[in-house]
Scaffold this active site. Structure first.
Site, PDB file in Angstrom:
ATOM      1  NE  ARG A  38      19.949  76.531  10.760  1.00 37.81           N
ATOM      2  CZ  ARG A  38      21.239  77.216  11.002  1.00 37.81           C
ATOM      3  NH1 ARG A  38      22.226  76.754  11.718  1.00 37.81           N
ATOM      4  NH2 ARG A  38      21.284  78.395  10.398  1.00 37.81           N
ATOM      5  CE  LYS A 201      30.727  97.410  10.009  1.00 34.72           C
ATOM      6  NZ  LYS A 201      31.804  96.572  10.164  1.00 34.72           N
ATOM      7  N   GLY A 354      19.593  85.108   9.599  1.00 38.46           N
ATOM      8  CA  GLY A 354      19.290  84.658  10.850  1.00 38.46           C
ATOM      9  C   GLY A 354      18.740  85.620  11.860  1.00 38.46           C
ATOM     10  N   GLY A 377      23.856  83.294   5.335  1.00 46.42           N
ATOM     11  CA  GLY A 377      24.702  83.576   4.254  1.00 46.42           C
ATOM     12  C   GLY A 377      24.344  83.188   3.090  1.00 46.42           C
TER      13      GLY A 377
HETATM   14  P1  AMP Z   1      23.366  92.269   9.650  1.00 45.35           P
HETATM   15  O1  AMP Z   1      24.347  90.958  10.281  1.00 45.35           O
HETATM   16  O2  AMP Z   1      24.441  92.946   8.757  1.00 45.35           O
HETATM   17  O3  AMP Z   1      22.167  91.644   8.957  1.00 45.35           O
HETATM   18  O4  AMP Z   1      23.210  92.720  10.827  1.00 45.35           O
HETATM   19  C1  AMP Z   1      22.476  92.614  12.094  1.00 45.35           C
HETATM   20  C2  AMP Z   1      22.922  93.577  13.163  1.00 45.35           C
HETATM   21  O5  AMP Z   1      22.595  94.994  12.494  1.00 45.35           O
HETATM   22  C3  AMP Z   1      21.792  93.182  14.364  1.00 45.35           C
HETATM   23  O6  AMP Z   1      22.942  92.674  15.147  1.00 45.35           O
HETATM   24  C4  AMP Z   1      21.463  94.599  14.654  1.00 45.35           C
HETATM   25  O7  AMP Z   1      21.843  94.843  16.183  1.00 45.35           O
HETATM   26  C5  AMP Z   1      22.467  95.593  13.930  1.00 45.35           C
HETATM   27  N1  AMP Z   1      21.879  96.832  13.613  1.00 45.35           N
HETATM   28  C6  AMP Z   1      20.720  97.072  13.395  1.00 45.35           C
HETATM   29  N2  AMP Z   1      20.535  98.434  13.091  1.00 45.35           N
HETATM   30  C7  AMP Z   1      21.517  98.978  13.913  1.00 45.35           C
HETATM   31  C8  AMP Z   1      21.771 100.439  14.106  1.00 45.35           C
HETATM   32  N3  AMP Z   1      20.991 101.537  13.656  1.00 45.35           N
HETATM   33  N4  AMP Z   1      23.100 100.581  14.494  1.00 45.35           N
HETATM   34  C9  AMP Z   1      24.095  99.792  14.939  1.00 45.35           C
HETATM   35  N5  AMP Z   1      23.553  98.267  14.302  1.00 45.35           N
HETATM   36  C10 AMP Z   1      22.480  97.972  14.161  1.00 45.35           C
END
Ligand code: AMP
Length: 400
Positions: A38, A201, A354, A377
């Site tokens: 950064r 999610k 990130g 974000g």
């Molecule tokens: P996000 O912040 O929503 O982009 O999610 C990123 C996070 O999703 C990472 O820390 C991953 O470890 C988690 N992740 C990816 N695949 C899975 C999964 N199958 N089950 C649980 N967590 C997951």
């Protein structure tokens, strides 16, 4: 088409320039900077100002301090900047206190001043106009080069722009690049346009998915969020991450994709485990056969092949969100392989978020991507089709 005004559009010769940077870098317990990307990304704008005989007042936040706290001081950043710019960087002891005021006032051509962590001032995150006025008084020109905070209406991002007219405020090179790549890519992508969406999610990416759907030719969904879609298709997903309240919404998205003739790809196999840990036993199973008590923590090898095939003719690829729990080696292969596939594609490839940037770095693919966004974000909000408060307040110029 209108784009945000660039620092190049302003006459900055010999002026005092305030640059809102994003120096929110990771540090270890000894306050050593562990990744200075950064800081390095801010250099082109700073150098441009110095080449135009300006003096610069650099500002940033770092972490989330509650008031003044030496652990969150920008001093280590000043040191690193010093080396990268190969010139002295003056650091103020405060943000708008007497020390900052004196140092800002006495700046001479070519001087670089770094104010202390903006969040030492509680007004920063409240978009406080008095703080903004004080900050604005340090310079004649305002430049925002901190994409990572543009989705926040903070004092140094939003309120401060009220104190500069259109000829004295613009985006720095980094911010301009971020906007061009993330926003304009969505406006006129070369087709086929494939979005790869993952992460934990559905709720976090719902709006992004809905905004992407009418724009893309294919959507590939992996990561934890895939299981809510798999459940919507009627599969048993064991203990995998599922948002039950969004199963119906997921079903609607699948239906909408069909109506729009957007190809929708979900994992066909997964890497399953009984516990969320590095030493758990793993199994490769098809998505129709996830055993009770097991959860999917990565996409499997067959999914990688299917996704690679879907990516093979892409001309534009947007990737946001890992395909599995990439933080644990055992569950990182799907993400790493998809990173390689995207890096090798003959396409414009834009990576946002990130975590996704981490995967790409870990895979050694960073140099092969067209663009990696620095702000998680903020880049997601652009994909969601939102106007970022920090960008909205910078004047636009008409390029048509
Ligand atoms: P996000 O912040 O929503 O982009 O999610 C990123 C996070 O999703 C990472 O820390 C991953 O470890 C988690 N992740 C990816 N695949 C899975 C999964 N199958 N089950 C649980 N967590 C997951």
């Amino acid at each position: 088409m209108s784009t945000v005004k660039s620092i190049r559009d302003l006459n900055i010769e010999g002026k005092k320039v305030f640059i809102r940077c994003d120096f929110n870098v990771p540090m270890d317990e000894f306050l050593n900077i562990t990744d200075d990307r950064r800081i390095r990304s801010a250099i082109p704008t700073i150098k441009y100002c110095l080449d135009h005989n300006c003096s610069v007042v650099l500002t940033s936040h770092l972490g989330r301090p509650k008031g003044v706290d030496s652990k969150f001081s920008l001093k280590p950043v000043a040191k690193r900047l010093n080396r990268l710019l190969d010139r002295e960087v003056i650091i103020a002891d405060d943000v708008i206190g007497q020390d900052a005021k004196n140092k800002a006032e006495n700046l001479k051509t070519g001087d670089v001043l770094l104010l202390e962590n903006l969040r030492f001032e509680s007004g920063e995150t409240k978009n406080d106009e008095n703080l903004a006025k004080e900050l604005a008084s340090f310079a004649n020109v305002y430049i925002n080069d901190a994409f990572g905070v543009c989705h926040r209406a903070h004092s140094s991002v939003e309120a401060i722009t009220r104190f500069f007219d259109n000829e004295h405020k613009a985006a720095g090179f980094l911010l301009q690049k971020e906007i061009e790549f993330s926003q304009n890519l969505l406006k006129k992508p070369t087709r086929p346009f494939v979005a790869v969406v993952g992460g934990s999610k559905v709720s976090g990416k719902l709006q992004a998915l809905n905004n992407l759907l009418p724009k893309v030719d294919k959507i590939i969904v992996g990561g934890g969020m895939a299981f809510t879609f798999l459940k919507a298709r009627g599969y048993e997903v064991g203990n995998s991450l599922v948002e039950d309240d969004l199963v119906e919404e997921a079903y609607k998205i699948i239906q909408k994709a069909k109506e729009l003739k957007v190809k929708f790809y979900l994992p066909v196999d997964i890497v399953a485990a009984q516990t969320f840990s590095a030493d758990s036993v793993i199994k490769f199973v098809t998505t129709q056969e996830i055993p009770k008590g097991w959860m999917g923590l990565d996409i499997g090898p067959a999914s990688v092949r299917v996704f690679k095939e879907a990516l093979s003719d892409a001309q534009t690829i947007l990737w946001n969100g890992p395909m599995g729990v990439f933080e644990i080696d055992k569950f990182s292969k799907g993400s790493i392989k998809i990173s390689h596939a995207i890096a090798e594609a003959h396409a414009t490839t834009v990576v946002g978020g990130g975590d996704t940037a981490d995967v790409v770095n870990r895979a050694g693919d960073a140099d092969e991507m067209t663009f990696i966004s620095t702000g998680g974000g903020a880049s997601l909000e652009l994909i969601e089709g939102k106007e970022l408060p920090g960008v909205k307040v910078l004047t636009t110029r008409d390029d048509t």
